[in-house]
Structure formats: structure tokens, C-alpha cells
Design an enzyme around this catalytic site. Structure first.
Site, mmCIF file in Angstrom:
data_model
loop_
_atom_site.group_PDB
_atom_site.id
_atom_site.type_symbol
_atom_site.label_atom_id
_atom_site.label_comp_id
_atom_site.label_asym_id
_atom_site.label_seq_id
_atom_site.Cartn_x
_atom_site.Cartn_y
_atom_site.Cartn_z
ATOM 1 N N GLU A 438 0.475 -1.214 -0.161
ATOM 2 C CA GLU A 438 0.380 0.247 0.177
ATOM 3 C C GLU A 438 0.527 0.701 -0.280
ATOM 4 O O GLU A 438 0.367 2.178 0.703
ATOM 5 C CB GLU A 438 -1.201 0.139 1.088
ATOM 6 C CG GLU A 438 -2.061 -1.095 1.421
ATOM 7 C CD GLU A 438 -2.633 -0.694 -0.479
ATOM 8 O OE1 GLU A 438 -2.919 -0.121 -0.264
ATOM 9 O OE2 GLU A 438 -3.956 -2.369 -0.065
HETATM 10 C C1 LIG Z 1 3.042 -9.539 0.851
HETATM 11 C C2 LIG Z 1 2.391 -8.439 -0.411
HETATM 12 C C3 LIG Z 1 1.450 -8.334 -1.002
HETATM 13 C C4 LIG Z 1 1.379 -7.489 -2.224
HETATM 14 N N1 LIG Z 1 -0.223 -6.808 -2.484
HETATM 15 C C5 LIG Z 1 -0.714 -6.450 -3.341
HETATM 16 C C6 LIG Z 1 -1.664 -6.289 -3.900
HETATM 17 O O1 LIG Z 1 -2.989 -7.124 -3.433
HETATM 18 N N2 LIG Z 1 -1.986 -5.286 -4.924
HETATM 19 C C7 LIG Z 1 -0.995 -4.746 -5.668
HETATM 20 O O2 LIG Z 1 -1.291 -4.037 -6.977
HETATM 21 N N3 LIG Z 1 0.254 -5.112 -4.728
HETATM 22 C C8 LIG Z 1 0.877 -5.971 -4.196
HETATM 23 N N4 LIG Z 1 1.900 -5.628 -3.487
HETATM 24 C C9 LIG Z 1 3.282 -5.005 -4.281
HETATM 25 C C10 LIG Z 1 3.054 -3.613 -2.915
HETATM 26 O O3 LIG Z 1 2.070 -2.775 -3.101
HETATM 27 C C11 LIG Z 1 4.858 -3.603 -3.259
HETATM 28 O O4 LIG Z 1 5.564 -3.975 -3.406
HETATM 29 C C12 LIG Z 1 5.284 -1.608 -2.905
HETATM 30 O O5 LIG Z 1 4.374 -0.988 -3.242
HETATM 31 C C13 LIG Z 1 6.547 -1.655 -3.491
HETATM 32 O O6 LIG Z 1 7.158 -1.822 -4.634
HETATM 33 P P1 LIG Z 1 8.014 -2.709 -5.422
HETATM 34 O O7 LIG Z 1 8.003 -4.013 -4.519
HETATM 35 O O8 LIG Z 1 8.295 -2.625 -6.426
HETATM 36 O O9 LIG Z 1 9.067 -1.887 -5.064
HETATM 37 P P2 LIG Z 1 10.294 0.027 -5.391
HETATM 38 O O10 LIG Z 1 9.212 0.351 -6.062
HETATM 39 O O11 LIG Z 1 11.573 -1.115 -6.489
HETATM 40 O O12 LIG Z 1 10.869 0.473 -3.784
HETATM 41 C C14 LIG Z 1 12.228 -0.347 -3.586
HETATM 42 C C15 LIG Z 1 12.928 0.891 -2.671
HETATM 43 O O13 LIG Z 1 12.899 2.136 -3.333
HETATM 44 C C16 LIG Z 1 11.699 2.945 -2.892
HETATM 45 N N5 LIG Z 1 11.870 3.637 -3.679
HETATM 46 C C17 LIG Z 1 10.830 3.824 -4.524
HETATM 47 N N6 LIG Z 1 11.022 5.083 -5.359
HETATM 48 C C18 LIG Z 1 11.348 6.211 -5.317
HETATM 49 C C19 LIG Z 1 10.925 7.241 -4.887
HETATM 50 N N7 LIG Z 1 10.493 7.535 -5.859
HETATM 51 N N8 LIG Z 1 11.183 8.153 -3.565
HETATM 52 C C20 LIG Z 1 12.152 7.044 -2.984
HETATM 53 N N9 LIG Z 1 12.523 5.748 -2.973
HETATM 54 C C21 LIG Z 1 11.478 4.734 -3.219
HETATM 55 C C22 LIG Z 1 10.711 2.620 -1.568
HETATM 56 O O14 LIG Z 1 10.297 3.323 -0.976
HETATM 57 C C23 LIG Z 1 11.691 1.130 -1.556
HETATM 58 O O15 LIG Z 1 12.601 1.483 -0.636
HETATM 59 C C24 LIG Z 1 2.277 -7.074 -2.989
HETATM 60 C C25 LIG Z 1 4.196 -7.423 -2.365
HETATM 61 C C26 LIG Z 1 3.511 -7.994 -1.404
HETATM 62 C C27 LIG Z 1 5.209 -8.328 -1.252
#
Ligand SMILES: Cc1cc2nc3c(=O)[nH]c(=O)nc-3n(C[C@H](O)[C@H](O)[C@H](O)COP(=O)(O)OP(=O)(O)OC[C@H]3O[C@@H](n4cnc5c(N)ncnc54)[C@H](O)[C@@H]3O)c2cc1C
Length: 586
Positions: A438
């Protein structure tokens, strides 16, 4: 100790202190009687303790299993059974509109039930939590046909909903979504693409699953402005309401992960799935935020819920386990560890943090109800401004706190906390995800600094802090509590936040974002701590748990351990980007 006791009295005290009376005074809730609401929460608390909590451990051990041949996903029978009883008991849709079978309760009350659900079984609670997001979306922007076709199934719990945003290349930045929806001649859409990490994306608990999917339309502009929101049912729903025909969506993978094992985290493949547009073409991000803001409050609540369960376990264990002799112990032999000052300190700190989190969560919930249902437009706008400000604080701080406090609960157990047998290790494994999904907590901090503080020059934050200072002044007028020191720490913490916010407003963007996470920590700790003053003002003047002396002791503990550190965080906020250059890593 793995059981759960629903803390209805403590939750009610927080609801009361957060302003539930203001919500119940709204004409929209004229029919709601506080005594009935207490009865609902007591009934649900008993259900959570007796039915949901016992399914939590078996669900964790079984996990979510994909059958690669049939594409079906199964969870522990105890979990399916608990969900079926939840639906049969009529507990679904407590806060939904009565027009489609909902209970019509304030969000504040529905959220209190959600707290107990998440304490009892966090992994399963995600299923109704996400369904609730879809219900809210359809109630707000769904067409009359969509509402009539989908809401009765979703509200009753016979069907469940998902939030389908993430793709491998599009996580925090959803502008990179490539899943595409193409319009057909009959007004429907054909949606194709692959999504990852979809919570409860496939399962056998419900007759149908309604996916709410972010996708791109042909010729849409690049980035997030080109996104629209689509509804994709697992089984196609004919106007009669039966749902036999399978749509073009299937689960092709389930993740193995640290915690929330019984919540299937699915890779979903959409292949020319029949889809319906929700809202307008290009309105995908606005729709997504409608679902997401509600979900962010619920995820913040998860940090609180996990801490409550972990605290109960640690508390019970500390009375059972004997080791050493505590200073001044009266009895012979080893003493229960609860008598050791350091263990007592850990327990009281956890319990204080629970009070602070409850005040933050339910104050946000009260503002949400006022923003939706207040008859006066200015009052609705003012409440919405407060919701917008409190949401990132609640989501990020309560989930950081959930992980911190689950770790403290393990510490209270010593070595037995680290082995799975006591069940407290599961609390830490489950809590960790809430800091990530989220919108990561880093993204929450950026939202707070950029949109909620810098955009209005800090005005909304200053207005909140002025209200909190007024409550602190009211507490200072209460006799005999000896709270001058802690109240001073709370005032200093709030003043430091105002000061740091002024620095952020004036700073260059890169410097401001470099301090975003410590600022969120600062602001949330100060706000949650000061909100505890309202709990003190409303507490009964006597009595052990909910009585004023006990609440005052917890406020003092929070003040000396947490609020005292807030002004020091200003250094981390105002350091700017200096020292964060890549060269520092080498
Ligand atoms: C168990 C689980 C359940 C989930 N359920 C859902 C679901 O039901 N529906 C759905 O759509 N998604 C779901 N997700 C996805 C989840 O919302 C994402 O994993 C999350 O939003 C982070 O995206 P990412 O994993 O690609 O990390 P990334 O975006 O790659 O982030 C990696 C790191 O970089 C940082 N970062 C990225 N962009 C920036 C920025 N602009 N400025 C500063 N820091 C930044 C982040 O804070 C983080 O620390 C789920 C994930 C998991 C693991």
C-alpha cells in the site's frame, strides 16, 4: 500462549476519546445507538477470539498452495472454515451501504471490528480489507448497473475483491503499468497483461473474485495519466446474478514469503479477459487512490493489531516464566520475569505504544466519517484535509511500530520467542509486510512532506498541532496526576515538529526529501503521543486498566521514552542531502 482476548473496553475508550460522539451526532448516523455498537463489537470480539484466532497458526503452517494443473489455490481448512463462518455470521459489509445489504455502520466502528480481525488472523483479514476497498470504489464511482450487479455479492462476503496494480516493472511507480485494455464493439473491454503480488488473487473461499485492475487504454498518454481502472470478474456475471462462466484470468504463481503465509500472493495472467471500465477513461489513478487511501488506514491498523496480539502473548508469558530473583522480591526462589524491572519496562512500553497507535488510527477514522457524512461542505473539507494529513502518519508509523513492538514481544520471551512453537515469531514475520505494501513507508514520508506539508506551507499540520496543544493544556488542569514533566515533553515535541516543518517548507526539494522519513517519525510520534492526552481526559478517574492513573502511567512512559527523543530527530530532518551522495557508499 497463542490465544487472543478481544480488548473491546480499550478499543471503545480510544473510539470515545477520538471523537466517536461527533460521528454519531451526524444526521447520517441518527439511527445508531452506542449501546448497540458496543454489543456489535463485543459480539465480533468473541467471534474473533473463538473462531478467527485459532485458524491463525494452522494457516501460517499450511501456507497458500497453487495446484499447477488446475490453477487452484488452497489454504488451511481451518482458514477456509473460519472465513465461511464469518460470512454465515453476517459479519461482512458492516460499514457498507444498507442499500446493497451492508450494515451502514460508521467506518470508525467497522474499523474497530477490523482491528480485532487483524489481531486474530492478519493474513485472512487482508481478504475482507481489500474487498472493502472495491466496495468503497463502486459505492463512490461505480455505475448504477455495476453497483446492482457486484455490490450484493461483495457486501455479503459471498464474493471477494482484489486490488490489482503491481507489475514487475511498476511497483512504487505505477506509471510504468503496461497491462492493456482494448474496447470492444459492445461497450465491454478486453484486458491482457501480467500482474504480480496480488493479495488473495486466487482462492476457493468465495464463489467469485472481482478484480479491480489498473490498465492502459490504447493511445493513452504515457505515465500514470494514461491509466484507467477496470473491473474483471473471475467468473462472468450474467444479469440474473449466477456466475458460471470462467473469465480469461488465471493464477500462474504464488510467492513464498516471510509472513502472512495463508494470504496467497499471486501472479495473475490476464488473457483477453472481459473487463468493465470503472469511472472514466484516464481516471485510473483517482480511482486507485479511492481504494488505496482507505486501505492505507487499514494497513496502519495492522501494525496496531499485530502489536496487541504480540503484547497479549508477551504479557501472559512474563507471568508464567520464572528466572532469577527480582530486586525486592518477597517470595522465595525464582520470580516471574514480569517482576524484573527491565521486563516490566518492555511490557509497559508496548502497552503505551498501543494506546498511542489506537488514538492515531481512530482519530483518522473519525475524520474519515466526518469527511464523508458531515452535512456542512466546509466541515467535510476540513475533515478531509485532516484525513489526508493523518493517513501517511498512520500507515507508516503504526506499521514501523508493529515491527518494533513484535520484536520487543520476542525479546520478552527470550529464546522461546525465536522458535516458532510459542507463536510470537509469527507476529514479527506477519508485521513486516505492512511497512511495504500500500505504498512503502518511504513513499508515505514523501507524500507527507511533498503533498501534505510543503504544498500548503505547513498550514494543515499547524492547525492539527494547535488542537493537540489545547488538549495538553486541558490535561495540565487535571489535579493530582503529576504529569507536568511528560506534558512538557509533549509540548516540546510538538514545537520541534513545527520548527522542522518550517525548515522543510523552505528547503530545496532534494534536501527536503532526504529528511522525509525522520520527519514522518518525528511528526507521528509527537502527534500520537499528544493524542494520548485525549484518552487521559476521557478516562474514568479510577480503575486499574482503563482508569486515569493507569492511562497517565502509560502516557508518562511514552513521553519519557519516545516524545523525549523527538526534538533530537530534527537534526536528521534538517541535515539535507549533504553526506548522502553516492561517494559516501564507497
Ligand atoms: C506480500 C505482498 C502483498 C502485496 N499485495 C499487493 C496487492 O494486493 N496488489 C498490488 O497491486 N500490489 C501488491 N503488492 C505490491 C506492493 O504494493 C509493492 O511491493 C510496493 O508498492 C513496493 O513496490 P516494489 O516492490 O516494486 O518496490 P520498489 O518500488 O522497487 O521500491 C524499492 C525501494 O525503493 C524505494 N523507492 C521507490 N521509489 C521511490 C521514490 N520515488 N522515492 C524514494 N524512494 C523510492 C521504496 O520505498 C523501496 O524502499 C504486494 C506486495 C507484497 C510483497
Amino acid at each position: 500462549v497463542t490465544g487472543y482476548r478481544a480488548p473491546v473496553a480499550s478499543i471503545w475508550a480510544a473510539l470515545d476519546a477520538a471523537g466517536l460522539a461527533e460521528v454519531l451526532a451526524l444526521p447520517h448516523f441518527a439511527q445508531q445507538d452506542p449501546e448497540d455498537l458496543v454489543a456489535v463489537l463485543e459480539g465480533f470480539g468473541a467471534f474473533a477470539a473463538e473462531v478467527l484466532a485459532p485458524s491463525d497458526g494452522p494457516g501460517d503452517r499450511h501456507g497458500a498452495v497453487l495446484d499447477p494443473v488446475t490453477g487452484r489455490v488452497s489454504v488451511a481448512p481451518e482458514v477456509s472454515d473460519a472465513f465461511a463462518k464469518w460470512v454465515a455470521g453476517g459479519w461482512a459489509g458492516l460499514g457498507a451501504d444498507p442499500e446493497h445489504g451492508g450494515g451502514g455502520l460508521p467506518r470508525t466502528i467497522a474499523l474497530a471490528a477490523e482491528e480485532m480481525f487483524a489481531s486474530a488472523n492478519m493474513a485472512l483479514s487482508l481478504n475482507p480489507m481489500l474487498t472493502q476497498g472495491g466496495i468503497h470504489l463502486l459505492e463512490t464511482v461505480g455505475s448504477p448497473e455495476q453497483r446492482a450487479r457486484y455490490l450484493p455479492g461483495l457486501v455479503s462476503g459471498r464474493w471477494t475483491g482484489t486490488m490489482v496494480l503491481t507489475e514487475p516493472q511498476a511497483g512504487s511507480d505505477l506509471g510504468g503499468v503496461t497491462t492493456t485494455a482494448v474496447p470492444g464493439p459492445d461497450g465491454s473491454w478486453s484486458l491482457s497483461g501480467q500482474k504480480i503480488f496480488i493479495t488473495w488473487g486466487e482462492h476457493e473461499l468465495a464463489e467469485n473474485i472481482v478484480h479491480f485492475v489498473l490498465a492502459r487504454t490504447p493511445d493513452a498518454p504515457r505515465g500514470s495519466r494514461g491509466l484507467s481502472l477496470f473491473l474483471v470478474p473471475k467468473h462472468l456475471v450474467e444479469p440474473g446474478g449466477d456466475a458460471p462462466e470462467r473469465n480469461g484470468v488465471r493464477c500462474i504463481g504464488v510467492e513464498h514469503k516471510l509472513g502472512i503465509h495463508s494470504s496467497p500472493t499471486c501472479t495473475l495472467a490476464f488473457d483477453r479477459a472481459r473487463a468493465e471500465l470503472v469511472g472514466e477513461v484516464g481516471g485510473g489513478m483517482a480511482c486507485m487512490f479511492l481504494m488505496m487511501n482507505a486501505a492505507r488506514l487499514s494497513v496502519g491498523l495492522e501494525g496496531l493489531a499485530v502489536t496487541e496480539r504480540a503484547f497479549q502473548q508477551a504479557h501472559a508469558y512474563a507471568y508464567e516464566r520464572t528466572q532469577g530473583r527480582a530486586p525486592g522480591a518477597s517470595s522465595e526462589g525464582m520470580t516471574p520475569i514480569v517482576e524484573h524491572p527491565d521486563v516490566a519496562r518492555m511490557l509497559v512500553s508496548m502497552r503505551s505504544s498501543i494506546d498511542a497507535m489506537r488514538m492515531l488510527v481512530y482519530s483518522t477514522a473519525v475524520a474519515t466519517d466526518l469527511a464523508r457524512h458531515h452535512p456542512d461542505a466546509d466541515a467535510r473539507r476540513a475533515a478531509q484535509t485532516r484525513v489526508d494529513l493523518l493517513t501517511p502518519l498512520t500507515k507508516a508509523w503504526c506499521t514501523d511500530e508493529g515491527t518494533r513492538q513484535a520484536s520487543v514481544a520476542i525479546q520478552v520471551h527470550g529464546g522461546m520467542g525465536y522458535v516458532e512453537e510459542t507463536g510470537v515469531a509469527q507476529r514479527l514475520r506477519d508485521a513486516r509486510i505492512a511497512q511495504i505494501y500500500e505504498g512503502t513507508n518511504g513513499i508515505q514520508a514523501i507524500d507527507l512532506v511533498s503533498r501534505k506539508v510543503r504544498r500548503d506551507g505547513g498550514a494543515a499540520l499547524r492547525s492539527l498541532i494547535a488542537d493537540l496543544e489545547a488538549s495538553l493544556a486541558d490535561v495540565a488542569r487535571l489535579d493530582g496526576l503529576g504529569l507536568a514533566g511528560p506534558l512538557g515533553l509533549a509540548s516540546d515535541a510538538l514545537a520541534a515538529v513545527v520548527d522542522a516543518a518550517a525548515w522543510l517548507v523552505a528547503a530545496d526539494e532534494r534536501d527536503a526529501l532526504s529528511g522525509a522519513t525522520p520527519f514522518l517519525e518525528m511528526a507521528a510520534t509527537a502527534v500520537a503521543g499528544a493524542l494520548m492526552a485525549q484518552l487521559l481526559l476521557r478516562a474514568r478517574t479510577s480503575g486499574s486498566d482503563g482508569g486515569r492513573p493507569a492511562v497517565a502511567a502509560r502516557f508518562s512512559r511514552f513521553a519519557i521514552e519516545r516524545l523525549a527523543l523527538v526534538p533530537a530527530l530534527r537534526h536528521a530532518v534538517c541535515a539535507g542531502h549533504s553526506g548522502l551522495e553516492r561517494g559516501s557508499l564507497g
